[in-house]
Design an enzyme around this catalytic site. Sequence first.
Site, PDB file in Angstrom:
ATOM      1  N   LYS A 209       0.838  -1.194   0.000  1.00  0.00           N
ATOM      2  CA  LYS A 209       0.000   0.000   0.000  1.00  0.00           C
ATOM      3  C   LYS A 209       0.878   1.252   0.000  1.00  0.00           C
ATOM      4  CE  LYS A 209      -3.517   2.272   2.799  1.00  0.00           C
ATOM      5  NZ  LYS A 209      -4.411   2.177   3.946  1.00  0.00           N
ATOM      6  N   GLU A 215      10.417  -4.646   4.725  1.00  0.00           N
ATOM      7  CA  GLU A 215      10.515  -6.035   4.270  1.00  0.00           C
ATOM      8  C   GLU A 215      10.236  -6.141   2.773  1.00  0.00           C
ATOM      9  OE1 GLU A 215       8.853  -4.901   6.854  1.00  0.00           O
ATOM     10  OE2 GLU A 215       9.004  -6.247   8.585  1.00  0.00           O
ATOM     11  N   GLY A 271      -4.867  -1.959   5.012  1.00  0.00           N
ATOM     12  CA  GLY A 271      -4.068  -3.091   4.545  1.00  0.00           C
ATOM     13  C   GLY A 271      -4.742  -4.434   4.805  1.00  0.00           C
ATOM     14  N   GLU A 357      -4.858  -6.816  14.654  1.00  0.00           N
ATOM     15  CA  GLU A 357      -4.360  -5.479  14.298  1.00  0.00           C
ATOM     16  C   GLU A 357      -5.523  -4.489  14.377  1.00  0.00           C
ATOM     17  OE1 GLU A 357      -2.541  -4.369  10.351  1.00  0.00           O
ATOM     18  OE2 GLU A 357      -0.673  -4.627  11.439  1.00  0.00           O
ATOM     19  N   HIS A 388      -5.261 -33.563  17.158  1.00  0.00           N
ATOM     20  CA  HIS A 388      -4.155 -34.400  17.630  1.00  0.00           C
ATOM     21  C   HIS A 388      -3.019 -33.553  18.170  1.00  0.00           C
ATOM     22  CE1 HIS A 388      -6.079 -37.965  16.004  1.00  0.00           C
ATOM     23  NE2 HIS A 388      -6.530 -37.136  15.087  1.00  0.00           N
ATOM     24  N   LYS A 508       9.309  -0.646  14.417  1.00  0.00           N
ATOM     25  CA  LYS A 508       9.900  -0.272  13.117  1.00  0.00           C
ATOM     26  C   LYS A 508      10.967   0.800  13.326  1.00  0.00           C
ATOM     27  CE  LYS A 508       5.724  -0.811  10.262  1.00  0.00           C
ATOM     28  NZ  LYS A 508       4.772  -0.118   9.396  1.00  0.00           N
TER      29      LYS A 508
END
Length: 544
Positions: A209, A215, A271, A357, A388, A508
């Site tokens: 966006k 990253e 986002g 978020e 399990h 960040k």
Amino acid sequence: MTTMQSVTAHPAWRALQAHYEDVRDQHLRALFAQDPKRGERLALEAVGIYLDYSKNRITDETIRLLVELAGQAGLRERIDAMFRGERINVTEQRAVLHVALRAPRGASILLDGENVVPRVHEVLDRMAEFADRIRSGAWLGHTGRRIRNVVNIGIGGSDLGPVMAYEALRHYSARDMTFRFVSNVDGTDFAEAVQDLDAAETLFVVASKTFTTLETMTNAHTARDWCVERLGGDEHAVARHFVAVSTNAQAVAKFGIDTANMFGFWDWVGGRYSMDSAIGLATMLAIGPENFRAMLAGFHAMDEHFREAPFERNLPVLMGLLTVWYANFFRAPTVAVLPYEQYLKRFPAYLQQLTMESNGKSVRLDGGPVGCDTGPVYWGEPGTNGQHSFYQLIHQGTHLVPCDFIAFGQPLNPIGPHHDLLLANVFAQGEALAFGKTPAELRAEGTAEWLVPHRTFEGNRPSNTLLLERLTPAALGKLVALYEHSVFTQGALWQINCFDQWGVELGKVLASRIVPELAGGGAELGHDSSTNALIRRYRRLRGR
Ligand code: F6P
């Protein structure tokens, strides 16, 4: 911003507190025994989704009071404000109009007096045209070969939606193409994603966006180097092997992607609410434009239901209210989402961003403290695998874990007895959680007395069961929209902003400060003693 009331101040909240004291001691065994039709009565079918909510620790009065609370908290006004394009994301001064992304052509949703729906369809049409060219082989790579591999580079909402939808709708995907998703800044993610791919046949979709996310930008640069190097060092290759999905045309151009190869969206799409925008390009490339549009129609059907159905017959509202009931009154800190559908294996991960978020907040819209618990931790795995692994805790642990089971009547891969076995298990789990097994039943079976406490299931563990006909693109759209609006309902009650995410910022900023420090040398480290020691140790490990 005018000061608002905490949800805890509403009369219905106090009534619910008193009501909880009564309900918490009632067992689902008794509630079902008192009302033989409970299992059919406390169920709701809308837009092709059957929700059985009878195995919740509720009575009719609970629903009545929760609906009353929704009214007192202004849920109706909040819904209308969202659909009207008001800037309900107050901390970022943005409208919240993901519902416009799936509005049919010809619909009108106004933002500052402008109908945004034609812009949505303009982008969808461009995406469809591009997807057709890629899928048919009309779009050729730099060396004249057709594209057979698509690598989506994005993170958060620019990854989780596309990868979840690709996995969920794999049955409908182009099987002669390979789809990969790279998100992590860990170089292993990129290395493993491309290790067997031929650059001449690979298209990278850089989805971001903002087009600034560390990253994604790191992976996109690595991908560009990888591609250009393998295609003879010619930078012109970028034009045939990279497209961008973003709201930031300037940054896309700066990266070197021609904005003619960019698919846009808008700041009014969060986002985590963007999988049905251009961020879904990889999904569309996989399943084709027609299936993508069917998915959008599914989203839209749920939007209309959410907007129009009375709260007590409204799927997302009911699910949202039940979440509030458990989070705030039973103080249950988590919700397990358990799809009995292998194709939905990434659905819980997708929901983690959507729910946490959005609703992991401690202050109200006016900045005042919320005054109660907010968004629970969402987690889960597909059944029957989870059975399990962690179901032990859900059945006999000390925590109350409300569960959402999701299942489909028709299998997409009807092989032998598999689907009956799968569905028998999901029904059995809901039954076991609700009704358990009593010491008397165990003794009647001849269980040794010392084993009785270990083998007792107290039951009274709540669950919803969502049963749909078949996992189609439309069904996926409905399911995602169901959870989106459930999250909205919860947030409206807590009076929080579901649409910002300031909580991800500090990490960040600190990371960008630490990056140069890892190189070694330079000035004294100025962190706390723990962080300083970790940085020094890392430097030593890297020989710096
Ligand atoms: O850091 C969180 C976040 O902003 C998410 O909300 C978002 O989905 C993700 O990062 C990716 O952002 P972008 O699409 O701008 O790269």
